[in-house]
Design a protein around this motif. Sequence first.
Motif, mmCIF file in Angstrom:
data_model
loop_
_atom_site.group_PDB
_atom_site.id
_atom_site.type_symbol
_atom_site.label_atom_id
_atom_site.label_comp_id
_atom_site.label_asym_id
_atom_site.label_seq_id
_atom_site.Cartn_x
_atom_site.Cartn_y
_atom_site.Cartn_z
ATOM 1 N N TRP A 52 37.460 51.838 41.092
ATOM 2 C CA TRP A 52 38.432 51.799 40.014
ATOM 3 C C TRP A 52 37.944 52.611 38.815
ATOM 4 C CZ3 TRP A 52 42.933 49.264 41.103
ATOM 5 C CH2 TRP A 52 43.898 49.271 40.095
ATOM 6 N N SER A 53 36.662 52.496 38.506
ATOM 7 C CA SER A 53 36.100 53.287 37.417
ATOM 8 C C SER A 53 35.533 54.585 37.978
ATOM 9 C CB SER A 53 34.983 52.516 36.722
ATOM 10 O OG SER A 53 35.484 51.386 36.077
ATOM 11 N N ASN A 73 46.273 53.488 37.174
ATOM 12 C CA ASN A 73 45.647 52.463 36.338
ATOM 13 C C ASN A 73 46.686 51.690 35.535
ATOM 14 O OD1 ASN A 73 43.480 51.021 35.424
ATOM 15 N ND2 ASN A 73 42.787 52.571 33.978
ATOM 16 N N LYS A 76 48.254 49.373 37.821
ATOM 17 C CA LYS A 76 47.270 48.562 38.550
ATOM 18 C C LYS A 76 47.606 48.546 40.039
ATOM 19 C CE LYS A 76 45.473 44.921 36.671
ATOM 20 N NZ LYS A 76 45.305 43.561 36.112
#
Length: 122
Positions: A52-53, A73, A76
């Motif tokens: 995700w990061s 993002n 989500k």
Amino acid sequence: VQLQASGGGLVQAGGSLKLSCATSGRAFGGQTVGWFRQAPGREREFVAAIRWSGGSTYYADSVKGRFTISLDNAKKTVYLQMNSLKPEDTAVYYCAAGLVAYYTKVTDYDYWGQGTQVTVSS
């Protein structure tokens, strides 16, 4: 944490599908989201994953060049774009999330969605 997979269906060989994995419940900053699949009589196998990061992506050799994992993002949501589908891609596809050490390892993932059926006809 909740994961909701959708987008499966029936498609002819050579066709495309786009799966979605909607996430909710907590911040996903340190998480990895993965897609796995399980065909009848076979073990669940890794397909693709994304951190995700940073957005680093990983693919199984069997789908490399045909499938693309991505994330939005703001929504989500993690996507799996599947192109040039083959009958051997037929399976129930699951999305999963966790603070994984080994992105191919089923047991490293803490949270699982309910699965969506993908059927590719020849």
